[in-house]
Scaffold this active site. Structure first.
Site, short mmCIF file in Angstrom:
data_model
loop_
_atom_site.label_atom_id
_atom_site.label_comp_id
_atom_site.label_asym_id
_atom_site.label_seq_id
_atom_site.Cartn_x
_atom_site.Cartn_y
_atom_site.Cartn_z
N SER B 303 -11.36 35.04 64.62
CA SER B 303 -10.41 35.35 65.70
C SER B 303 -10.81 36.60 66.47
O SER B 303 -11.42 37.53 65.91
CB SER B 303 -9.02 35.61 65.10
OG SER B 303 -8.56 34.49 64.39
N HIS B 380 -1.17 35.39 63.34
CA HIS B 380 -1.66 34.84 62.08
C HIS B 380 -0.95 35.46 60.88
O HIS B 380 -0.63 34.77 59.92
CB HIS B 380 -3.17 35.02 61.97
CG HIS B 380 -3.94 34.14 62.91
ND1 HIS B 380 -3.89 32.76 62.85
CD2 HIS B 380 -4.74 34.41 63.96
CE1 HIS B 380 -4.65 32.24 63.80
NE2 HIS B 380 -5.18 33.23 64.50
#
Lengths: 455, 455, 455, 455
Positions: B303, B380
């Site tokens: 990410s 997340h």
């Protein structure tokens, strides 16, 4: 439909995992009020989606297995415990009153929303959420009879269902002999107008070249029709159910037909009461048929008159009916004994008077709210149809005898007049009727009856 | 998809007919405020469904052709003219205050609902209603920047979309090289993390045996993905984008992989901002992959860290950063010139300090509302993932350089810990991280930054 | 299936046009031999494809409406008039004999091909060509009984069908309660082993969680299963039909089962006699089930023994049966009166001797061609199954009483032995059996019976 | 398409199991002649179906990995080792000669069948059998150039493919921008007439409202178009490719069009050479378009003239062309230098003479077998089209310049004349042409050219 079931499986799997993690006990948990309360509070507070699905499933599973008493407790809990936050609501009222404006009005709307609504939305996360909520409302509607206070909860269900079953989400599907059996068996079960006794009879309704059936479905209620209509393709506007359903009739080719007869419309889901599909259904089916069969020029129903017999009974009991002559009322006494249908002489005598009375009922009878008394008439006239013809001895079934002395009606959907008829009906309360029907019963002043049977 | 388009055609036909009957002028009508006002009022008042569809279509068609100014006028009209009925609202407040109870609270909720909401619901009747409303909100979000009062209107859109895009309605579909081209071109267009330059590159993302892509769709936005995730099946947790996207890499067989790497998640519809899909998407994709490939044991992201560089700039500018030593801050000055990535010596020097700083940012930086500063981390971690590893020089693209000095992060979805991590994050604001990350940056007190880039 | 019917429509349209142009008279033309001859000759000569489809349709339409006599004339015509060109064949023989080589052999093969074969191929161009040809062969098989010379024509049909129904073209589909009704009604109609009396019974066969059904379909015979198998998921190898079909039995969850019982296999199309599907079906269903339900470890049939009673009658009539002792033969006389099943004492006496005799029949009885006498045994043993258990009073139906004194057999498909069993059976004629079956009937020399009932 | 791939998976699994049992070595086995021989013999002898699938897969896998030399050896083996059994053939000949009759003729046909044919049929059992066999024939066609004896093997392939690709098995599918990308990329690849350079150009061919594309597919070659046609919906019969493919052109609505122009037809599978689809394709597409767009009245091609330039070169080289005047031949010399297209004066001079010459070529040139020389003309005239117009400078591409000096032709499919035109062409070899074309080139006696380019 496999995509849908695949999808259901996945939701199931996700829910299972969440359940295990939460030790929700799944199948074995009880539905005691305090347990349900805890689960619902957690569901509303939880910000975790995995546990959201699991919690929703736990609540719905327990509801499904709950006793009637537990279910009533649950509904009472929804009513009493899941209203809006009163403090916040009080503040929002104060803020609005201090300075009425779009933002304060919107804040007030938010603050006045019951926590019930959000709870129901989150219950919809469960894999079978939507269908369980529909069944839940079925139960609620039964309870409401004895506990009218639950009407508040019911209104929340109705509000959500109206949004979720917005016509934009519905899908029209033809129903025929190649339709999955699990859908067809529901057509058998839900047919509410002319009973389908077995699979052979079903087949005669959907397989011949001059028969059609269409149903609305919702993407989340796979295999569950919401409403369906049965259509006969014919060359004339039929006057009796018999000629439509006669098992010995020779089917014609679809291309030979010039009329489409809507002879049965059935709502399937009691839990969706008040969410209206019928109007959209008829109009879309008309478009669909016209596209496939451009020769079709007449779109007409063969419809029951469910309120006629009850109305007539009241009219003939009193002594000063504004719509029936004394002579007619005397003759109509003969209709009380259902045996008259087998007595040719009585049939002859009753034909003109019952026909006139039925026309009179449809044109003039009003319910206490001022609307057209007959619910089926109200539906079709409201859709823009015209009251075209009144048919004597059109349905010889026991039910039709009881409800309407065997009378039936054709409502005509004349495409270029639908809009005008609709406006006439809603704006001026006018019952648009053919001249022949109007001749039968010179319009008096509308007459208000005091009760209407549910459609 | 043909059913959907068939269905679209029908709605179109019905709308056409209605339009003609109403002489709405369809394509040719203007969007002047008074015209729109008339149409909207008629739509709200109309009880005719056929004209409902036609009216909705007329409003949306005019909106689509309207100038920017006309569109702003329309939104202002929605804001000012379509609030709740003030008189009725006043009465409902009075009734509630006189006797607070479920029915009076519910009546208050009903009376406070803006007429806007119902208007938007009815606009959804039009054949292309849903997608036009989504595009309408895109425009509204742009206008809001200059006209914050429109936030009230935007809240109504958001409220409806949250209900209509309830996760229960979404369908997950794999995207691969056999997916229709009109969907694939949208994957190219909407990819927001690692640009897809052309069809050959798209193909490398979705066709190889060790690549997967999944998207959520909504039944009424056929061919329009809502959000999608790109997945690489690997045997190790990757530390750089290069190893994932290298065109020359040799694909492995899916069965050989033990890790699934979520290396790109893109929201597709700006008009659905605030409606959250990502959490559901990741969890469902994990379940889906595990079912098909039981060997997979690691689910991890690669990410971006979009807020790191901006945060670091602030930390190094001031003189008393609580998270960085003076020595580190001196070294970090070298990172200002992006050329450092080609200077081996600088790379060596920056590696430990950038890595430490990035860990520190992720563990300690907070936004003004007290939440974790980095939006991707917030997403997340909020889903229950763990901050697993911080990767130096992991993305050499210009954007990653600008936003994060090339740093990237692996977030690990450890299935048995998701729930606990999620709780830790929401209940105690804890950033769950691997010991190696924690070692990099001894947790100080969380530090609040004053701005976060939008995710 | 809509694509298929769409496709059918188109072929229909093309054929209609062609027919009109050719003035073939379509529906009204007769099937007199000279007419059919002309049509067939034109079809064979025509180089125009449009007229090819129309001509094929004309021939098949006339056949469909033809009388039994006209149909026989047509077949005789095919036999006598549509052989190979004798002159060309003579020349090809001469050329081959003069110089045997691949080209001359191939030319000979071409010259010896009957014009019938090409005619049948061209008839397949008609929209309903394939299904009409299958029904045509059904009729042909009936005629062959009285006119064995037609066997030549039948061989041509069989040759073509073997190619067109190559296993590569077949599609396996699960049959369940969501299968279209027009397919399900064929399952009812074609079930050849354990009769399905009505839709409720059908439902019990396909809907419960522990029931499965699979069928092969061909892309050009949409809605027409070719062969299907019914499967029960169980925890034990069943010994009677009753325990499998008991309507009162409580279904188990599929995941609880460790055995899949193939309790009924039915061919659907008499017109495809001799084209073998069963072997492929069983093997593919085994793979399919194992993939979905990895817990399944036992794959076994519960099968009839159609030749047993007839064989036993012959064995007990003569006086020197090599497989039955005199004592057993005396006891077996009791089985002649079917009433024995209700007489406990007789049941006790017959159980060991019938069981032994049945094992003996299956292990030792041979047909005149030297193959295993029982057709069902031949089928499963040929597929590589093992004769696992012989079950006494396993089917109490009249048919099973008549054919097999109620005996049934389990054949076990042990996946790792299928290949070896198959080889043993074909290479050495060996009946692979469990030790318990072998103990029942010490293998004598195989005994040839003189007739076998058709399977 | 998922059903097909599901199905493919299963075949794969079955084959894997069989392979393991047989220790066939799968991926690692070589393709040495003796190995292939053993596998093929086993495949032909095997009566076990499971091993049949595995053996077929083993043969095809080895073929796929084989070197060019091994492949040639394999084909030679098929030619030399897999003919008919010579002894049995000799006996069948003797029996037939002794008593010619349907049974002995049929027995002879059976005995003369090469074992190759049955081998190829069994290879088709493998999961990817059909597509591998098609690619195998592609290779075979290349080999045949140097080894004409292999023509015998090729004839066997052609014989089987003609049966398996019987028009009754083909499915027509529209190709548009919602078609799966893996099919669309094949449209790009196989386009043989007007090159499609990239995805943007493809999109212009299939997405606009006035463009259509249709392809035939076979159920066992999923995702592989067999042949496709590109159609432009227009209001005039186009005279140049430019006006059809102009990227800047404004699309019209489909309903405005009255003409459908077939401007590109491409066969996709070289391995199916000789199996004719084009005729069926055009006729079915015409029917399909007429059904959806009843306003269409003109169906016409814009076609290349691939043999024109070569023919013209021969005509102008010799000194006594029967179709060209000496003056024309002198003028035509200018066309040799392609630069003429940019020289207005030359263009003016060449226009009448090239147009006349092209008409003359199409009307009069014959190939050595007496057929119309131009292959595209032969195709469309054979389908019943009419030679409608000859277009000067209609295609400015290099290929069209080289092949036809830029000329193109419109062939008109006049529905009511197709049958008659077809008959005229086949029965009398007549080139049906419009009067304007006929005026251009008074029909002389047909002239036979000595070579035709392949279509």
């Amino acid at each position: 439909m496999s995509e849908a079931s695949f999808f259901g499986d996945l939701l199931q799997t996700i829910a299972e995992r969440g359940r295990r993690l939460l030790a929700l006990g799944g199948g074995d948990g009880g539905a005691r009020p305090q347990d349900m309360r805890t689960l619902c509070d957690t569901l509303l507070s939880s910000r975790g989606e995995a546990s959201g699905i699991a919690l929703a499933k736990a609540v719905l599973d327990r509801w499904t297995r709950a006793s009637e008493e537990e279910r009533r407790d649950f509904m009472t809990m929804l009513l009493e415990q899941y209203g809006p936050d009163e403090v916040a609501l009080g503040q929002a009222i104060a803020a609005y009153q201090a300075a009425p404006s779009p933002p304060t009005a919107q804040a007030l709307h938010g603050a006045s929303e019951s926590r019930r609504l959000e709870l129901l939305r989150r219950l919809n996360l469960a894999p079978e959420g939507m269908s369980t909520l529909v069944r839940m409302r079925e139960a609620l509607l039964r309870m409401k009879a004895d506990a009218p206070a639950l009407g508040v909860v019911d209104d929340d269900f109705a509000h959500l269902f109206t949004s979720w079953f917005n016509r934009g989400f519905l899908v029209l599907r033809p129903i025929d002999w190649a339709t999955p059996a699990n859908v067809l068996e529901k057509i058998i079960r839900y047919e509410a107008v002319h009973e389908i006794r077995d699979w052979d009879e079903l087949r005669r309704r959907v397989e011949p070249t001059d028969r059609r059936c269409f149903a609305f479905f919702h993407p989340r209620l796979i295999d569950e029709p919401l409403i369906f209509v049965e259509v006969a393709l014919t060359t004339t506007m039929p006057a009796t159910v018999e000629e439509v359903l006669d098992p010995a009739r020779a089917p014609i080719r679809a291309e030979e037909a010039n009329a489409a007869v809507f002879y049965s419309i059935s709502n399937c889901q009691h839990g969706l009461r008040g969410v209206s599909f019928g109007n959209f259904l008829i109009k879309q089916v008309v478009e669909d048929l016209r596209r496939d069969l451009p020769e079709l020029s007449t779109f007409v129903t063969l419809s029951p008159v469910p309120g006629f017999a009850a109305w007539l009974a009241r009219e003939t009991q009193g002594d000063g009916s504004p719509t029936l002559s004394a002579e007619d009322r005397a003759l109509l006494a003969e209709a009380d004994d259902r045996g008259w249908v087998d007595d040719e002489a009585k049939v002859e005598r009753l034909k003109p008077v019952l026909t006139r009375a039925c026309a009179s009922y449809l044109l003039n009878a009003r319910n206490p709210r001022g609307g057209v008394a007959d619910p089926v008439a109200r539906f079709h006239l409201g859709n823009g149809a015209r009251l075209e013809r009144v048919n004597f001895l059109a349905d010889r079934s026991a039910r039709a005898g009881r409800q309407a002395h065997g009378m039936m009606v054709n409502y005509l959907y004349e495409l270029d007049e639908i809009e005008a008829n609709h406006e006439a009906f809603f704006a001026r309360g006018e019952v648009v009727a053919s001249s022949s029907v109007r001749r039968l019963a010179p319009r008096g002043r509308p007459v208000t009856a005091d009760a209407t049977p549910a459609r």
